[in-house]
Design a protein around this motif. Structure first.
Motif, PDB file in Angstrom:
ATOM      1  N   VAL A  16       0.846  -1.191   0.000  1.00 31.65           N
ATOM      2  CA  VAL A  16       0.000   0.000   0.000  1.00 31.65           C
ATOM      3  C   VAL A  16       0.885   1.246   0.000  1.00 31.65           C
ATOM      4  CG1 VAL A  16      -1.766   1.292   1.256  1.00 31.65           C
ATOM      5  CG2 VAL A  16      -1.844  -1.215   1.197  1.00 31.65           C
ATOM      6  N   ARG A  17       0.620   2.127  -0.953  1.00 28.53           N
ATOM      7  CA  ARG A  17       1.294   3.429  -0.999  1.00 28.53           C
ATOM      8  C   ARG A  17       0.210   4.496  -1.073  1.00 28.53           C
ATOM      9  NH1 ARG A  17       5.757   2.384  -5.753  1.00 28.53           N
ATOM     10  NH2 ARG A  17       6.737   0.516  -4.852  1.00 28.53           N
ATOM     11  N   GLY A  18       0.026   5.193   0.032  1.00 26.90           N
ATOM     12  CA  GLY A  18      -1.074   6.144   0.085  1.00 26.90           C
ATOM     13  C   GLY A  18      -2.383   5.404   0.002  1.00 26.90           C
ATOM     14  N   LYS A  19      -3.178   5.737  -1.010  1.00 27.58           N
ATOM     15  CA  LYS A  19      -4.458   5.055  -1.214  1.00 27.58           C
ATOM     16  C   LYS A  19      -4.380   3.979  -2.292  1.00 27.58           C
ATOM     17  CE  LYS A  19      -7.314   8.991   0.215  1.00 27.58           C
ATOM     18  NZ  LYS A  19      -8.402   9.913  -0.180  1.00 27.58           N
ATOM     19  N   ARG A  20      -3.184   3.772  -2.831  1.00 25.80           N
ATOM     20  CA  ARG A  20      -3.032   2.829  -3.939  1.00 25.80           C
ATOM     21  C   ARG A  20      -2.431   1.505  -3.465  1.00 25.80           C
ATOM     22  NH1 ARG A  20       0.533   5.094  -8.379  1.00 25.80           N
ATOM     23  NH2 ARG A  20      -0.369   3.373  -9.563  1.00 25.80           N
ATOM     24  N   ARG A  21      -2.837   0.445  -4.134  1.00 23.46           N
ATOM     25  CA  ARG A  21      -2.260  -0.878  -3.901  1.00 23.46           C
ATOM     26  C   ARG A  21      -1.324  -1.184  -5.080  1.00 23.46           C
ATOM     27  NH1 ARG A  21      -6.801  -5.163  -2.501  1.00 23.46           N
ATOM     28  NH2 ARG A  21      -7.445  -4.676  -4.625  1.00 23.46           N
ATOM     29  N   ILE A  22      -0.037  -1.265  -4.805  1.00 22.72           N
ATOM     30  CA  ILE A  22       0.961  -1.422  -5.851  1.00 22.72           C
ATOM     31  C   ILE A  22       1.391  -2.880  -5.952  1.00 22.72           C
ATOM     32  CG2 ILE A  22       3.206  -0.642  -6.709  1.00 22.72           C
ATOM     33  CD1 ILE A  22       1.049   1.544  -6.546  1.00 22.72           C
ATOM     34  N   HIS A  23       1.354  -3.391  -7.168  1.00 20.35           N
ATOM     35  CA  HIS A  23       1.734  -4.775  -7.454  1.00 20.35           C
ATOM     36  C   HIS A  23       3.124  -5.107  -6.926  1.00 20.35           C
ATOM     37  CE1 HIS A  23       4.123  -7.404 -10.123  1.00 20.35           C
ATOM     38  NE2 HIS A  23       3.048  -8.158 -10.202  1.00 20.35           N
ATOM     39  N   GLN A  24       3.240  -6.262  -6.301  1.00 25.07           N
ATOM     40  CA  GLN A  24       4.526  -6.833  -5.933  1.00 25.07           C
ATOM     41  C   GLN A  24       4.653  -8.217  -6.559  1.00 25.07           C
ATOM     42  OE1 GLN A  24       4.677  -6.616  -1.503  1.00 25.07           O
ATOM     43  NE2 GLN A  24       6.626  -5.596  -1.846  1.00 25.07           N
ATOM     44  N   THR A  25       5.795  -8.491  -7.155  1.00 18.82           N
ATOM     45  CA  THR A  25       6.007  -9.797  -7.776  1.00 18.82           C
ATOM     46  C   THR A  25       5.980 -10.893  -6.719  1.00 18.82           C
ATOM     47  OG1 THR A  25       7.364  -8.780  -9.492  1.00 18.82           O
ATOM     48  CG2 THR A  25       7.588 -11.156  -9.192  1.00 18.82           C
ATOM     49  N   PRO A  26       5.268 -11.985  -6.969  1.00 20.13           N
ATOM     50  CA  PRO A  26       5.263 -13.093  -6.000  1.00 20.13           C
ATOM     51  C   PRO A  26       6.658 -13.668  -5.810  1.00 20.13           C
ATOM     52  CG  PRO A  26       3.522 -13.355  -7.639  1.00 20.13           C
ATOM     53  CD  PRO A  26       4.396 -12.250  -8.121  1.00 20.13           C
ATOM     54  N   ASP A  27       6.940 -14.111  -4.598  1.00 19.72           N
ATOM     55  CA  ASP A  27       8.197 -14.779  -4.303  1.00 19.72           C
ATOM     56  C   ASP A  27       8.099 -16.262  -4.656  1.00 19.72           C
ATOM     57  OD1 ASP A  27       9.520 -12.551  -3.344  1.00 19.72           O
ATOM     58  OD2 ASP A  27       8.962 -12.909  -1.254  1.00 19.72           O
ATOM     59  N   ARG A  28       9.260 -16.918  -4.591  1.00 22.71           N
ATOM     60  CA  ARG A  28       9.297 -18.351  -4.861  1.00 22.71           C
ATOM     61  C   ARG A  28       8.341 -19.111  -3.952  1.00 22.71           C
ATOM     62  NH1 ARG A  28      11.165 -22.087  -2.025  1.00 22.71           N
ATOM     63  NH2 ARG A  28      12.262 -20.619  -0.664  1.00 22.71           N
ATOM     64  N   VAL A  29       8.250 -18.701  -2.691  1.00 24.11           N
ATOM     65  CA  VAL A  29       7.386 -19.413  -1.749  1.00 24.11           C
ATOM     66  C   VAL A  29       5.922 -19.345  -2.181  1.00 24.11           C
ATOM     67  CG1 VAL A  29       7.070 -17.440  -0.182  1.00 24.11           C
ATOM     68  CG2 VAL A  29       6.885 -19.777   0.702  1.00 24.11           C
ATOM     69  N   HIS A  30       5.505 -18.223  -2.757  1.00 30.25           N
ATOM     70  CA  HIS A  30       4.119 -18.093  -3.218  1.00 30.25           C
ATOM     71  C   HIS A  30       3.878 -18.960  -4.461  1.00 30.25           C
ATOM     72  CE1 HIS A  30       4.996 -14.005  -1.329  1.00 30.25           C
ATOM     73  NE2 HIS A  30       4.230 -14.653  -0.463  1.00 30.25           N
ATOM     74  N   ILE A  31       4.854 -18.957  -5.369  1.00 28.72           N
ATOM     75  CA  ILE A  31       4.736 -19.770  -6.588  1.00 28.72           C
ATOM     76  C   ILE A  31       4.633 -21.244  -6.216  1.00 28.72           C
ATOM     77  CG2 ILE A  31       5.909 -20.449  -8.717  1.00 28.72           C
ATOM     78  CD1 ILE A  31       7.302 -17.671  -8.633  1.00 28.72           C
ATOM     79  N   THR A  32       5.493 -21.679  -5.292  1.00 26.68           N
ATOM     80  CA  THR A  32       5.507 -23.081  -4.876  1.00 26.68           C
ATOM     81  C   THR A  32       4.226 -23.454  -4.134  1.00 26.68           C
ATOM     82  OG1 THR A  32       7.914 -23.021  -4.699  1.00 26.68           O
ATOM     83  CG2 THR A  32       6.780 -24.802  -3.542  1.00 26.68           C
ATOM     84  N   ALA A  33       3.781 -22.574  -3.247  1.00 28.59           N
ATOM     85  CA  ALA A  33       2.573 -22.853  -2.470  1.00 28.59           C
ATOM     86  C   ALA A  33       1.348 -22.983  -3.356  1.00 28.59           C
ATOM     87  CB  ALA A  33       2.355 -21.751  -1.430  1.00 28.59           C
ATOM     88  N   CYS A  34       1.286 -22.189  -4.418  1.00 25.71           N
ATOM     89  CA  CYS A  34       0.092 -22.156  -5.265  1.00 25.71           C
ATOM     90  C   CYS A  34       0.143 -23.148  -6.421  1.00 25.71           C
ATOM     91  CB  CYS A  34      -0.080 -20.737  -5.823  1.00 25.71           C
ATOM     92  SG  CYS A  34      -1.799 -20.242  -6.069  1.00 25.71           S
ATOM     93  N   ARG A  35       1.310 -23.731  -6.658  1.00 28.39           N
ATOM     94  CA  ARG A  35       1.460 -24.625  -7.811  1.00 28.39           C
ATOM     95  C   ARG A  35       0.461 -25.785  -7.829  1.00 28.39           C
ATOM     96  NH1 ARG A  35       4.408 -29.008  -9.791  1.00 28.39           N
ATOM     97  NH2 ARG A  35       5.370 -28.693 -11.852  1.00 28.39           N
ATOM     98  N   PRO A  36       0.083 -26.368  -6.681  1.00 26.41           N
ATOM     99  CA  PRO A  36      -0.903 -27.454  -6.731  1.00 26.41           C
ATOM    100  C   PRO A  36      -2.222 -27.064  -7.402  1.00 26.41           C
ATOM    101  CG  PRO A  36       0.195 -27.475  -4.620  1.00 26.41           C
ATOM    102  CD  PRO A  36       0.649 -26.226  -5.312  1.00 26.41           C
ATOM    103  N   TRP A  37      -2.619 -25.790  -7.306  1.00 28.74           N
ATOM    104  CA  TRP A  37      -3.829 -25.370  -8.018  1.00 28.74           C
ATOM    105  C   TRP A  37      -3.636 -25.471  -9.528  1.00 28.74           C
ATOM    106  CZ3 TRP A  37      -8.075 -25.644  -5.601  1.00 28.74           C
ATOM    107  CH2 TRP A  37      -8.210 -25.254  -4.272  1.00 28.74           C
TER     108      TRP A  37
END
Length: 233
Positions: free
Chosen positions: A107-128
């Motif tokens: 969050v920057r001010g009132k905006r939500r700024i994209h952050q690239t997923p980390d390896r842990v997020h990619i690995t956690a979501c891969r089963p989907w």
């Protein structure tokens, strides 16, 4: 939003007997496989028909996707739709999904700024992704950008080095065995997945960020035209 080094992963949230995309989509709303669910509005699952000839895999939902609950409905999605049309692909035969199903942002001010997923997020979501592919039988998979490439092809794959090339699928996958079987009925019987091809290209958001958007867009369309010709052949 604190990063984590490990996450439980999505596997325990996937119904073992799910035999439709709708069942997977419903189950994904309760996924707690990594910490991203805490701040995201909702899970953003894939959309499209199980009989789609082409599956597009992107990075993660953006701000608008997070609000609407659908992938590729923001600016990058609109650009992708135009590129699909210009490449001669039929949008009715496309399934759209992301490697990570929750929006990661700061969050920057009132905006939500994209952050690239980390390896842990990619690995956690891969089963989907694996579960989605078990319900799909595409002729071509299109990987959009580095995060999707890491999810399906492993950390050493470089989109910049092999973009626009048709690769054998699932042989090109990081773990081909994850994608070898598809169900043939709801009793647990499975069969070998039909042979397909995979093509990696840039994410449409990279076109929007490019210094020369026309050149970047033309490159994306050229890559997708390879897909169109493969389907026609």
């Amino acid at each position: 939003m604190a990063d984590t080094d490990t996450a439980p992963g999505a596997q325990r949230f996937i119904p073992p007997q799910a035999d439709t995309l709708d069942e997977l989509r419903a189950a994904a709303t309760g996924c707690r496989g990594c910490e991203l669910y805490r701040d995201a509005t909702q899970t953003v699952f894939g959309r499209g028909d199980a009989s789609a000839r082409v599956v597009f895999v992107g990075e993660q939902p953006g701000d608008i996707e997070d609000q609407k609950g659908l992938p590729f409905v923001g600016p990058a999605g609109r650009l992708l739709r135009k590129a699909v049309d210009d490449a001669g692909l039929d949008p009715a035969h496309i399934y759209l999904t992301n490697a990570v199903k929750h929006f990661r942002f700061e969050v920057r001010g009132k905006r939500r700024i994209h952050q690239t997923p980390d390896r842990v997020h990619i690995t956690a979501c891969r089963p989907w992704l694996v579960a989605e592919f078990a319900q799909l039988a595409p002729e071509v998979i299109v990987v959009l950008g580095a995060t999707a490439a890491k999810a399906l092809l492993g950390p050493t794959f470089r989109v910049t080095r092999q973009r626009g090339e048709l690769l054998p699928w699932p042989a090109a996958a990081q773990r081909p065995e994850d994608f070898h079987q598809v169900p043939v009925d709801n009793t647990g019987h499975a069969a070998d997945a039909p042979p397909a091809q995979l093509l990696a290209t840039i994410h449409p958001s990279a076109v929007l960020r490019a210094d020369n958007q026309d050149v970047a867009y033309d490159g994306l369309v050229a890559d997708l035209t390879v897909v169109s010709r493969a389907l026609a052949g």
